[in-house]
Design a protein around this motif. Structure first.
Motif, PDB file in Angstrom:
ATOM      1  N   PRO A  13       0.815  -1.229   0.000  1.00 18.15           N
ATOM      2  CA  PRO A  13       0.000   0.000   0.000  1.00 18.15           C
ATOM      3  C   PRO A  13       0.846   1.277   0.000  1.00 18.15           C
ATOM      4  O   PRO A  13       0.378   2.324  -0.469  1.00 18.15           O
ATOM      5  N   ALA A  14       2.078   1.192   0.524  1.00 16.70           N
ATOM      6  CA  ALA A  14       2.932   2.382   0.582  1.00 16.70           C
ATOM      7  C   ALA A  14       3.262   2.904  -0.821  1.00 16.70           C
ATOM      8  O   ALA A  14       3.454   4.111  -1.029  1.00 16.70           O
ATOM      9  N   ILE A  15       3.334   1.989  -1.790  1.00 16.83           N
ATOM     10  CA  ILE A  15       3.644   2.405  -3.160  1.00 16.83           C
ATOM     11  C   ILE A  15       2.498   3.231  -3.729  1.00 16.83           C
ATOM     12  O   ILE A  15       2.707   4.300  -4.308  1.00 16.83           O
TER      13      ILE A  15
ATOM     14  N   SER B 180       2.170  12.343  -7.573  1.00 17.29           N
ATOM     15  CA  SER B 180       1.908  11.949  -8.964  1.00 17.29           C
ATOM     16  C   SER B 180       2.599  12.863  -9.975  1.00 17.29           C
ATOM     17  O   SER B 180       2.973  12.425 -11.070  1.00 17.29           O
ATOM     18  N   ASP B 181       2.784  14.132  -9.619  1.00 16.39           N
ATOM     19  CA  ASP B 181       3.425  15.072 -10.549  1.00 16.39           C
ATOM     20  C   ASP B 181       4.860  14.680 -10.868  1.00 16.39           C
ATOM     21  O   ASP B 181       5.426  15.129 -11.877  1.00 16.39           O
ATOM     22  N   GLN B 182       5.475  13.872  -9.998  1.00 20.09           N
ATOM     23  CA  GLN B 182       6.857  13.462 -10.233  1.00 20.09           C
ATOM     24  C   GLN B 182       6.966  12.366 -11.288  1.00 20.09           C
ATOM     25  O   GLN B 182       8.060  12.088 -11.783  1.00 20.09           O
ATOM     26  N   PHE B 183       5.856  11.768 -11.650  1.00 17.80           N
ATOM     27  CA  PHE B 183       5.906  10.591 -12.513  1.00 17.80           C
ATOM     28  C   PHE B 183       5.202  10.864 -13.839  1.00 17.80           C
ATOM     29  O   PHE B 183       4.069  10.424 -14.072  1.00 17.80           O
TER      30      PHE B 183
ATOM     31  N   GLN C 121       1.053  11.378 -18.046  1.00 17.24           N
ATOM     32  CA  GLN C 121       1.151  10.822 -16.700  1.00 17.24           C
ATOM     33  C   GLN C 121       1.473   9.331 -16.775  1.00 17.24           C
ATOM     34  O   GLN C 121       0.834   8.577 -17.513  1.00 17.24           O
ATOM     35  N   LEU C 122       2.487   8.894 -16.020  1.00 17.52           N
ATOM     36  CA  LEU C 122       2.779   7.468 -15.930  1.00 17.52           C
ATOM     37  C   LEU C 122       1.717   6.789 -15.056  1.00 17.52           C
ATOM     38  O   LEU C 122       1.257   7.358 -14.064  1.00 17.52           O
ATOM     39  N   SER C 123       1.359   5.594 -15.425  1.00 15.04           N
ATOM     40  CA  SER C 123       0.417   4.828 -14.602  1.00 15.04           C
ATOM     41  C   SER C 123       1.142   4.321 -13.358  1.00 15.04           C
ATOM     42  O   SER C 123       2.372   4.334 -13.278  1.00 15.04           O
TER      43      SER C 123
END
Length: 628
Positions: free
Chosen positions: A207-209, A217-220, A477-479
């Motif tokens: 769950p931590a991921i 999310s903006d980093q990916f 955006q990466l999933s």
């Protein structure tokens, strides 16, 4: 071309004075700078205006300088902050220029001429080329005269700052106290807590991921990228179409030999007394008195050292180098040409003041034989012819590229190969995409959105490119699945770093309770080490962060220790136990090291003095900023 036979004109100040402007042009292309036409005034300093055009131009240069320092990567720039910083710099220049003028600090025309002609960016085959100079300067938004004046200002301000930086001194007690601090040694023990021992594999379904992904999310996201097709024209391609006969080479040789043969190199020295409309009479009286001393048998070089107000040559007995008739002001050159070797002129007036001129040496220019220069003359003629061919090709190619839906027809008509570059982003690329102008064109609205061919871009002298976008990959955006592996590493490292910090805190608590360091190490399963009498400069292989923390720690009182910790660059933790501090002495430094330390401290003092002068000038100045 045969001007290369003359001794190279060596600039007497650092090339860095023009580096900011010249390197910016070389890296980004001189035509990208905008020449602003606004006549409004952005600020007034003690009644002197700073035109908005000057300000806008300086902002544009500073942007490109920032990008150049970042090796072509475009950083995020706060336009308002940058504009404010640039305006402050221009105000400082105005204030310091006025201050320098009041101190009679000035630049001679020969010095600036030497500085310009010595720059490789203004040369062709090692020789100063007026046409190249004019092209670089005017394409940048400068006129030659404005560039000359800016360079003269830089020269004067450099002289002014050097006067402060290298005239300060340090008292014996001051530098000896610093030397004792520099030579201070400290003994300490350490507990090493590497974070790698706390790394744990995290399951991809942990769950931590997901939590980290949702919070960050903006980093990916993927980088926006394009792949382009391009054709290029180069001067080397044009040179393959050029044929130069032996007769042409011989004619060029004879023409330049004729020019060179008419000139003699005259090596001069002078004594200068600066003059202006306000002090002309005093300056004339002073130069006449110096002239009387010379006529009475005084040594010229000694009088130059004593009286000359040209600080650049006075220390060398007034020696200003050699000229072929084009280096010094016309009045100076005329007087020099009428002297015999060793003879001294009567007082001569130029735009900077009064001179007494001595001819040190007269020599003919050495002229090499034709076969020594045939190859370089052939190349020079070929490049001249190729430039004309290339210019015509570029004009024609520009028309065809503009009228064509793609690069197919232009490539066929001009015999060029279509090549592919990419994918690359807005901020960086490889190969041809390493050039900022290629990336700017590729991501421009006209090329990216409409699929049109770009303009024909000049990357540097003799190198032109046209391109079109083959593929555009927008940022997306990466999933969670795509980012999961990267997030696993991030979360694992953060957890390990937190664990290492907790171990460090627990170890410090135990040490403060009086537990021996070897016992603390054993209980935690750590290694401990002892370092004896370590210098601040680190005479052992120690991490700089650890050394900095150890030498920032307070000196322990007699019979006690000082405990602290440091986090190293990779996230490792180190707990240290400072047990001994040994004061150093200046005698431990060699004579050379002592001299270096004194110079270093004096330089720092001079820098502070110069900064103080700048602050005082600004405090006392009448500064008005308009619409800013």
């Amino acid at each position: 071309m045969l001007q290369n036979i003359r001794d190279g004109l060596s600039g007497i100040v650092s090339k860095a004075i023009v580096g900011f402007i010249v390197l910016t042009f070389v890296f980004f292309g001189i035509e990208t700078l905008v020449q602003y036409k606004s006549e409004s005034v952005i600020a007034t300093v003690n009644g002197l205006d700073i035109p908005e055009s000057t300000f806008r131009h300086a902002v544009e240069l500073e942007k490109r300088n920032i990008i150049y320092r970042n090796q072509g990567v475009v950083p995020k720039i706060d336009e308002a902050v940058l504009a404010s910083q640039v305006l402050d710099k221009l105000i400082d220049i105005k204030l310091l220029s006025g201050y320098a003028e009041g101190l009679s600090v000035a630049a001679q025309k020969p010095q600036i001429d030497q500085l310009i002609t010595a720059q490789a960016e203004f040369q062709v085959n090692g020789k100063f080329d007026p046409a190249v100079f004019k092209q670089v300067i005017e394409s940048s938004g400068f006129t030659p005269q404005r560039y000359y004046e800016n360079l003269k200002t830089d020269f004067v301000l450099n002289q002014l700052s050097q006067a402060y930086l290298y005239s300060s001194f340090q008292s014996k007690n001051d530098w000896q106290d610093v030397a004792a601090l520099v030579q201070q040694r400290r003994s300490f023990s350490t507990l090493d807590i590497p974070i790698e021992r706390f790394f744990k594999d995290i399951d991809k379904d942990d769950p931590a991921i997901k939590s980290y992904y949702e919070a960050h999310s903006d980093q990916f996201k993927t980088d926006e990228a394009v792949t382009v097709e391009y054709i290029e024209l180069t001067i080397d391609q044009a040179m393959r179409e050029v044929e130069i006969s032996n007769d042409e080479v011989k004619a060029r040789y004879e023409k330049e030999v004729e020019t060179l043969s008419a000139r003699k190199r005259l090596h001069a020295a002078h004594i200068l007394v600066r003059a202006s409309s306000e002090n002309d009479l005093n300056a004339k009286t002073k130069i006449d008195k110096i002239n009387e001393e010379l006529r009475s048998g005084a040594d010229f070089s000694e009088l130059a050292k004593k009286y000359s107000e040209d600080k650049g040559s006075a220390g060398n007995g007034g020696d200003v180098g050699a000229t072929d008739g084009s280096v010094f002001p016309p009045e100076f050159e005329h007087a020099l040409q009428n002297l015999q070797v060793g003879e001294i002129s009567s007082p001569i007036k130029t735009e900077v003041g009064y001179h007494l001129i001595r001819l040190l040496e007269k020599s003919d220019s050495k002229i090499p034989k034709l076969d020594e220069l045939a190859s370089s003359l052939h190349t020079e003629l070929s490049r001249e012819r190729a430039r004309l061919i290339l210019k015509e090709k570029v004009e024609n190619l520009s028309t065809v590229v503009f009228e064509s839906p793609d690069l197919g027809e232009p490539a066929v008509r001009f015999g060029l190969s279509k090549q592919v570059a990419g994918p690359f982003g807005r901020d960086h690329g490889e190969g041809i995409a390493a050039n900022l102008k290629v990336r700017e064109q590729a991501f421009s609205e006209a090329v990216l959105s409409s699929g049109q061919n770009s303009e024909v871009i000049e990357l540097d002298e003799g190198h032109y490119v046209a391109l079109r976008v083959l593929r555009h990959d927008p940022q997306r955006q990466l999933s969670l699945n795509e980012a999961a592996e990267k997030i696993r590493n991030i979360v694992s490292r953060e957890a390990a770093r937190t664990h290492a910090e907790n171990v460090a805190k627990k170890s410090i608590d135990e040490l403060r309770l009086g537990k021996p360091i070897d016992e603390v190490a054993k209980n935690a399963g750590l290694k401990f080490r002892h370092y004896s009498k370590v210098l601040r400069s680190g005479d052992q292989d120690l991490d700089p962060q650890l050394l900095q923390s150890v030498f920032r720690a307070e000196i322990p009182v007699s019979g006690s220790v000082e405990i602290g910790s440091a986090m190293l660059g990779d996230g490792d933790q180190v707990v240290f136990l400072l047990t001994e501090v040994i004061s150093g002495t200046h005698d431990e430094l060699t004579a050379e090291q002592q001299a270096q330390l004194v110079n270093f401290l004096a330089f720092g003092s001079g820098k502070r003095d110069f900064s103080s002068v700048q602050r005082q000038l600004k405090t006392q100045a009448d500064i008005v900023k308009n619409n800013f």
